[in-house]
Design an enzyme around this catalytic site. Sequence first.
Site, PDB file in Angstrom:
ATOM      1  N   LEU A  35       0.814  -1.220   0.000  1.00 58.61           N
ATOM      2  CA  LEU A  35       0.000   0.000   0.000  1.00 58.61           C
ATOM      3  C   LEU A  35       0.849   1.271   0.000  1.00 58.61           C
ATOM      4  O   LEU A  35       0.387   2.342   0.382  1.00 58.61           O
ATOM      5  CB  LEU A  35      -0.991   0.013   1.184  1.00 58.61           C
ATOM      6  CG  LEU A  35      -1.970  -1.170   1.231  1.00 58.61           C
ATOM      7  CD1 LEU A  35      -2.842  -1.099   2.491  1.00 58.61           C
ATOM      8  CD2 LEU A  35      -2.864  -1.193  -0.012  1.00 58.61           C
ATOM      9  N   SER A 127       9.279  -3.380 -19.256  1.00 58.37           N
ATOM     10  CA  SER A 127       8.941  -2.091 -19.855  1.00 58.37           C
ATOM     11  C   SER A 127       9.713  -1.880 -21.146  1.00 58.37           C
ATOM     12  O   SER A 127      10.844  -2.364 -21.297  1.00 58.37           O
ATOM     13  CB  SER A 127       9.315  -0.991 -18.856  1.00 58.37           C
ATOM     14  OG  SER A 127       9.327   0.256 -19.486  1.00 58.37           O
ATOM     15  N   TYR A 152      15.505   3.511 -12.553  1.00 60.61           N
ATOM     16  CA  TYR A 152      14.269   2.747 -12.732  1.00 60.61           C
ATOM     17  C   TYR A 152      14.395   1.820 -13.946  1.00 60.61           C
ATOM     18  O   TYR A 152      14.114   0.624 -13.872  1.00 60.61           O
ATOM     19  CB  TYR A 152      13.070   3.688 -12.924  1.00 60.61           C
ATOM     20  CG  TYR A 152      11.926   3.036 -13.652  1.00 60.61           C
ATOM     21  CD1 TYR A 152      11.095   2.136 -13.000  1.00 60.61           C
ATOM     22  CD2 TYR A 152      11.709   3.275 -15.015  1.00 60.61           C
ATOM     23  CE1 TYR A 152      10.072   1.502 -13.683  1.00 60.61           C
ATOM     24  CE2 TYR A 152      10.691   2.640 -15.698  1.00 60.61           C
ATOM     25  CZ  TYR A 152       9.874   1.752 -15.043  1.00 60.61           C
ATOM     26  OH  TYR A 152       8.878   1.104 -15.724  1.00 60.61           O
ATOM     27  N   LYS A 156      14.592  -2.619 -14.477  1.00 57.58           N
ATOM     28  CA  LYS A 156      13.853  -3.522 -15.372  1.00 57.58           C
ATOM     29  C   LYS A 156      14.831  -4.409 -16.146  1.00 57.58           C
ATOM     30  O   LYS A 156      14.582  -5.603 -16.350  1.00 57.58           O
ATOM     31  CB  LYS A 156      12.963  -2.720 -16.335  1.00 57.58           C
ATOM     32  CG  LYS A 156      11.810  -2.008 -15.643  1.00 57.58           C
ATOM     33  CD  LYS A 156      10.842  -2.973 -14.978  1.00 57.58           C
ATOM     34  CE  LYS A 156       9.763  -2.283 -14.191  1.00 57.58           C
ATOM     35  NZ  LYS A 156       8.958  -3.188 -13.357  1.00 57.58           N
ATOM     36  N   PHE A 181       4.409  -0.766 -23.157  1.00 56.98           N
ATOM     37  CA  PHE A 181       4.694   0.556 -23.699  1.00 56.98           C
ATOM     38  C   PHE A 181       4.054   1.553 -22.717  1.00 56.98           C
ATOM     39  O   PHE A 181       4.275   1.428 -21.530  1.00 56.98           O
ATOM     40  CB  PHE A 181       4.322   0.604 -25.190  1.00 56.98           C
ATOM     41  CG  PHE A 181       5.429  -0.102 -25.982  1.00 56.98           C
ATOM     42  CD1 PHE A 181       5.639  -1.472 -25.833  1.00 56.98           C
ATOM     43  CD2 PHE A 181       6.330   0.619 -26.754  1.00 56.98           C
ATOM     44  CE1 PHE A 181       6.719  -2.111 -26.446  1.00 56.98           C
ATOM     45  CE2 PHE A 181       7.410  -0.013 -27.376  1.00 56.98           C
ATOM     46  CZ  PHE A 181       7.596  -1.382 -27.225  1.00 56.98           C
ATOM     47  N   ASN A 202       3.564  11.475 -15.180  1.00 57.04           N
ATOM     48  CA  ASN A 202       3.183  10.926 -16.487  1.00 57.04           C
ATOM     49  C   ASN A 202       2.182  11.833 -17.195  1.00 57.04           C
ATOM     50  O   ASN A 202       1.441  12.580 -16.562  1.00 57.04           O
ATOM     51  CB  ASN A 202       2.590   9.523 -16.329  1.00 57.04           C
ATOM     52  CG  ASN A 202       3.633   8.525 -15.868  1.00 57.04           C
ATOM     53  OD1 ASN A 202       3.537   7.981 -14.785  1.00 57.04           O
ATOM     54  ND2 ASN A 202       4.638   8.302 -16.671  1.00 57.04           N
ATOM     55  N   GLY A 300      16.388  12.989 -20.181  1.00 58.32           N
ATOM     56  CA  GLY A 300      16.189  11.530 -20.186  1.00 58.32           C
ATOM     57  C   GLY A 300      15.075  11.046 -21.101  1.00 58.32           C
ATOM     58  O   GLY A 300      14.928   9.842 -21.305  1.00 58.32           O
TER      59      GLY A 300
HETATM   60  C1  UD1 Z   1       8.284   6.444 -18.588  1.00 54.12           C
HETATM   61  C2  UD1 Z   1       9.146   5.217 -18.802  1.00 54.12           C
HETATM   62  C3  UD1 Z   1       8.315   3.985 -18.777  1.00 54.12           C
HETATM   63  C4  UD1 Z   1       7.550   3.924 -17.493  1.00 54.12           C
HETATM   64  C5  UD1 Z   1       6.682   5.142 -17.392  1.00 54.12           C
HETATM   65  C6  UD1 Z   1       5.907   5.098 -16.089  1.00 54.12           C
HETATM   66  C7  UD1 Z   1      11.112   5.494 -20.167  1.00 54.12           C
HETATM   67  C8  UD1 Z   1      11.651   5.632 -21.549  1.00 54.12           C
HETATM   68  N1  UD1 Z   1       9.803   5.325 -20.081  1.00 54.12           N
HETATM   69  O1  UD1 Z   1       7.533   6.619 -19.760  1.00 54.12           O
HETATM   70  O2  UD1 Z   1       9.144   2.860 -18.845  1.00 54.12           O
HETATM   71  O3  UD1 Z   1       6.792   2.750 -17.446  1.00 54.12           O
HETATM   72  O4  UD1 Z   1       7.501   6.303 -17.443  1.00 54.12           O
HETATM   73  O5  UD1 Z   1       6.402   5.915 -15.118  1.00 54.12           O
HETATM   74  O6  UD1 Z   1      11.825   5.506 -19.198  1.00 54.12           O
HETATM   75  N2  UD1 Z   1       5.158  14.632 -21.217  1.00 54.12           N
HETATM   76  C9  UD1 Z   1       4.900  16.002 -21.332  1.00 54.12           C
HETATM   77  N3  UD1 Z   1       4.449  16.678 -20.236  1.00 54.12           N
HETATM   78  C10 UD1 Z   1       4.256  16.073 -19.032  1.00 54.12           C
HETATM   79  C11 UD1 Z   1       4.500  14.681 -18.916  1.00 54.12           C
HETATM   80  C12 UD1 Z   1       4.965  14.007 -20.029  1.00 54.12           C
HETATM   81  O7  UD1 Z   1       5.073  16.585 -22.392  1.00 54.12           O
HETATM   82  O8  UD1 Z   1       3.860  16.762 -18.076  1.00 54.12           O
HETATM   83  C13 UD1 Z   1       5.588  13.882 -22.405  1.00 54.12           C
HETATM   84  C14 UD1 Z   1       6.962  13.238 -22.227  1.00 54.12           C
HETATM   85  O9  UD1 Z   1       7.978  14.092 -22.660  1.00 54.12           O
HETATM   86  C15 UD1 Z   1       6.811  12.018 -23.134  1.00 54.12           C
HETATM   87  C16 UD1 Z   1       5.329  11.663 -23.058  1.00 54.12           C
HETATM   88  O10 UD1 Z   1       4.687  12.827 -22.576  1.00 54.12           O
HETATM   89  O11 UD1 Z   1       7.083  12.348 -24.443  1.00 54.12           O
HETATM   90  C17 UD1 Z   1       5.033  10.498 -22.125  1.00 54.12           C
HETATM   91  O12 UD1 Z   1       5.657  10.751 -20.882  1.00 54.12           O
HETATM   92  P1  UD1 Z   1       5.351   9.867 -19.587  1.00 54.12           P
HETATM   93  O13 UD1 Z   1       3.888   9.658 -19.442  1.00 54.12           O
HETATM   94  O14 UD1 Z   1       6.099  10.460 -18.441  1.00 54.12           O
HETATM   95  O15 UD1 Z   1       5.945   8.437 -19.933  1.00 54.12           O
HETATM   96  P2  UD1 Z   1       7.400   8.026 -20.470  1.00 54.12           P
HETATM   97  O16 UD1 Z   1       8.427   8.945 -19.993  1.00 54.12           O
HETATM   98  O17 UD1 Z   1       7.282   7.747 -21.910  1.00 54.12           O
END
Ligand code: UD1
Length: 342
Positions: A35, A127, A152, A156, A181, A202, A300
């Site tokens: 939790l 992942s 992180y 994996k 994905f 995210n 990153g």
């Molecule tokens: C990352 C990890 C993935 C993990 C996931 C969950 C990598 C490559 N990927 O995914 O393995 O399972 O996190 O934590 O390490 N974005 C914005 N604004 C925001 C947030 C995100 O523009 O406020 C964009 C990011 O630049 C990216 C996309 O949205 O292009 C998705 O981002 P996000 O949801 O954080 O996931 P990942 O970074 O792809």
Amino acid sequence: MKQKILVTGGTGYIGSHTVVELQKAGFNVIIIDDLSNSSEAVVGQIEQITGIRPEFHCLNMLDAGLLDDFFAKSKGIDAVIHFAAFKAVGESVEKPLAYYRNNLISLVNLFECMEKYKSDYLVFSSSCTVYGQPDQLPVTENTPRKAAESPYGNTKIVCEDIIRDFTRANKQIQTIALRYFNPIGAHPSALIGELPNGVPGNLVPFVTQTAAGLREQLSVFGNDYNTPDGSCIRDYINVVDLAKAHVIAIERLLKRKNESSFEFFNVGTGNGVSVLELLKAFQKATGQKVNYKIVDRRAGDIEKIFADTTKANKVLGWKATATLEETLLSAWNWEKKIRKIG
Ligand code: UD1
């Protein structure tokens, strides 16, 4: 007799959706979860959806003694799905040791119990992060893994290596790793969904919270990438579709249909979607316009990645079915439900 499936991290985001699908498929589910990033209320929400309350134990898997006691008491676990892990990329850069301790030791402790108590089958949450920025798209399971961009991501990669080595040493244990994905969306009932702690890292939770008025503005991280609209491309997979992939993987293990003791599959849609495209789809699906601004790239982030899902389609017989708009609408319905927006 129903087969008994242990789901670690079963009150979490992907775990809870998987518990629902396992119950719907006729399995008896036991959840363990500490939790640390979820709530016990999820157990009741699962019961509301399926009519069956899963057995729940609050347990931290880092405590090898407690985990052993749990296995000793819960006789006859037929298979395990291991979700319990830390998952925030940024946090892992600040607290690498916490990530290595939590994500690696919990898998080692689990395997020790599985070996001792003769529970032979594991589905592991991996992942697409293991591919880094691939040289060729879409990525297949044969695309070489790359050095991780974050602790992180490295957990994996190392977990996959632990699985490879252990399944070589112990021929009884068979594992399927699913390389997710970007999982998004919520159950259509809006009774379970993603509940991020604090400011979401995210994209989709940030989008829904902005639409709900909790955040003023979404920052789009970069519009100067080498992509058609300049924003990053990802493969966004519906969480219920993803949950169903776990059920199929469990059924494959229990029927001993796997071709080797360690198999892995990409679980995505096969479609690359940019951040700006996702915002447009969100508006189309929900009628909500999200206030955003373009800011600098996030350290990153990789430019683009999406899955070749041929192996999962052919070998597992699994395919993503939800559209991006349906999925974004489900995420919005969940946000509205938890914020009590009419
Ligand atoms: C990352 C990890 C993935 C993990 C996931 C969950 C990598 C490559 N990927 O995914 O393995 O399972 O996190 O934590 O390490 N974005 C914005 N604004 C925001 C947030 C995100 O523009 O406020 C964009 C990011 O630049 C990216 C996309 O949205 O292009 C998705 O981002 P996000 O949801 O954080 O996931 P990942 O970074 O792809």
